[in-house]
Write an enzyme that holds these catalytic residues in place. Sequence first.
Site, short mmCIF file in Angstrom:
data_model
loop_
_atom_site.label_atom_id
_atom_site.label_comp_id
_atom_site.label_asym_id
_atom_site.label_seq_id
_atom_site.Cartn_x
_atom_site.Cartn_y
_atom_site.Cartn_z
N ASN A 126 -36.80 31.42 -11.48
CA ASN A 126 -37.45 30.73 -12.46
C ASN A 126 -38.51 29.76 -12.19
O ASN A 126 -38.75 28.92 -13.30
CB ASN A 126 -36.25 30.32 -13.57
CG ASN A 126 -35.47 31.23 -14.15
OD1 ASN A 126 -35.73 32.04 -14.63
ND2 ASN A 126 -34.06 30.92 -13.85
N HIS A 172 -27.65 31.33 -25.04
CA HIS A 172 -27.23 30.92 -23.76
C HIS A 172 -25.68 30.82 -23.46
O HIS A 172 -25.02 30.07 -24.37
CB HIS A 172 -28.12 30.17 -22.83
CG HIS A 172 -27.76 29.88 -21.42
ND1 HIS A 172 -26.91 29.40 -20.75
CD2 HIS A 172 -28.33 30.67 -20.35
CE1 HIS A 172 -26.87 29.16 -19.58
NE2 HIS A 172 -27.70 30.20 -19.07
N GLU A 220 -31.98 29.17 -28.97
CA GLU A 220 -33.13 28.91 -27.94
C GLU A 220 -34.58 28.85 -28.31
O GLU A 220 -34.73 29.64 -29.48
CB GLU A 220 -32.96 30.21 -26.74
CG GLU A 220 -31.55 29.86 -26.01
CD GLU A 220 -31.52 30.92 -24.99
OE1 GLU A 220 -32.27 31.29 -24.19
OE2 GLU A 220 -30.37 31.68 -24.86
N SER A 229 -33.53 33.97 -23.08
CA SER A 229 -33.56 34.02 -21.55
C SER A 229 -33.37 35.51 -21.12
O SER A 229 -33.85 35.73 -20.11
CB SER A 229 -32.45 33.31 -20.78
OG SER A 229 -31.20 33.56 -21.37
N ASP A 232 -32.90 24.94 -27.40
CA ASP A 232 -32.82 24.92 -26.07
C ASP A 232 -34.17 25.61 -25.38
O ASP A 232 -34.54 26.72 -25.71
CB ASP A 232 -31.82 25.93 -25.57
CG ASP A 232 -31.53 26.11 -24.01
OD1 ASP A 232 -32.59 25.32 -23.30
OD2 ASP A 232 -30.66 26.72 -23.38
N HIS A 259 -36.91 27.86 -21.44
CA HIS A 259 -37.97 28.70 -20.89
C HIS A 259 -39.35 28.62 -21.40
O HIS A 259 -40.12 29.40 -21.48
CB HIS A 259 -37.51 29.94 -21.10
CG HIS A 259 -36.16 30.66 -20.24
ND1 HIS A 259 -36.24 31.14 -19.10
CD2 HIS A 259 -35.03 30.42 -20.51
CE1 HIS A 259 -35.06 31.24 -18.59
NE2 HIS A 259 -34.19 30.93 -19.57
N LYS A 282 -36.50 25.08 -13.88
CA LYS A 282 -37.46 26.14 -14.18
C LYS A 282 -38.78 25.78 -13.89
O LYS A 282 -39.30 25.85 -12.70
CB LYS A 282 -37.19 26.76 -15.36
CG LYS A 282 -35.65 27.35 -15.69
CD LYS A 282 -35.35 28.00 -16.83
CE LYS A 282 -34.08 28.67 -16.74
NZ LYS A 282 -32.86 27.70 -16.21
#
Length: 390
Positions: free
Chosen positions: A47, A133, A175, A179, A204, A207, A239
């Site tokens: 990542n 997640h 998220e 992910s 979250d 990413h 990440k």
Amino acid sequence: MNASPALPPDNVFDWLDGEAGKRAEAGLTRRLRPRPAQPDELDLAGNDYLGLARDKRVAGAAAAAALRWGAGATGSRLVTGTTELHAELEHELARFCGAQAALVFSSGFAANLGAVTALSGSESAIVSDKYVHASLIEGCRLSRADVAAVAHSTPDAVRHALATRRKPRALVVTESIFSVDGDLAPLAELAGICREHSAALLVDDAHGLGVLGEGGRGAVHAAGLSAAPDVVTTCTLSKALGAQGGAVIGPRRVIRHLVETARSFIFDTALAPASAAAALAALGVLKSEPDLPAKATDNAANLAMQLKAAGLSVTLPEAAVISVRAPSPETAVGWAESCAEQGIRVACFRPPSVPDGISRLRLTARADLTESDVDRAVKVITTTAPRDAT
């Protein structure tokens, strides 16, 4: 009822062999694959979205901090584990993302666990996207709240769950970039629904930070929510920032509450100073090179379009995560191994890591990939694909 006869010590864990057999039969065996310091493979599995993990400015900052502050933090954040580096990192993260305050945890998992549990409780309802997640799922399980896991990226389902809740407080959990498939949640719409029903929103952005938004400020910032008094962001430093650790970013009173109540913060050894210094340095690089996020997303789009043109079942990325569906767990494993044999490392996601039960290869694009890197990856992935992957 008669007690079962005592087992010999050698047999106490015999049941583990049965569980291992079930996993093997289902094609879900997992094993560790240590990599060398200088791997020969092209990495499309990690990542490190901006290619900063090996950047000399970032790694050099970590090395210098280790020599100055020591190898470890020596204690929890509330005892001896908070250094000047931690405080500076929190200040810079909050300022970069446009929020009031931030709190650094030892990992993104710990940040999610702490945020969900501390911001809910027995008087709360949690409405969670069913594809979030594992760290968020564990937080929900430990929260003592009424938890409703609703259909993926379905705002109407969130609205219904909030309207029919039985608890006075509510927290919606999602998220930003999911992910597994790399799709973007409808954050602005979710925030509006939360406000209709007096709920807080926890996002979250693991990413999204460093990949989306102005200069990589994240999906929450791009949605205009980073300074909102009812929105909390979690993220990871491992990440796009190429370091390690996690953080919660949001209103000052939320951060104060976490310091005093989040068990994964209070009772955990602090993030190592070297990792805090690395994240700080990476944040500095991102500020000075704001075009890095676009390079990562452009590479992701190029990779996905070429794979799709080759006939594979590919998600079109909204950040830097690409999902390529595989027919089964076994074929996914074999496909990933075939790619590795030809110098391309890809991630293999199978149940229970994938919430929909569908196995796939998961690819991640980086800002430092060249056009020839992308072309080579496409060639290897397509030529090794199982016959029924298209």
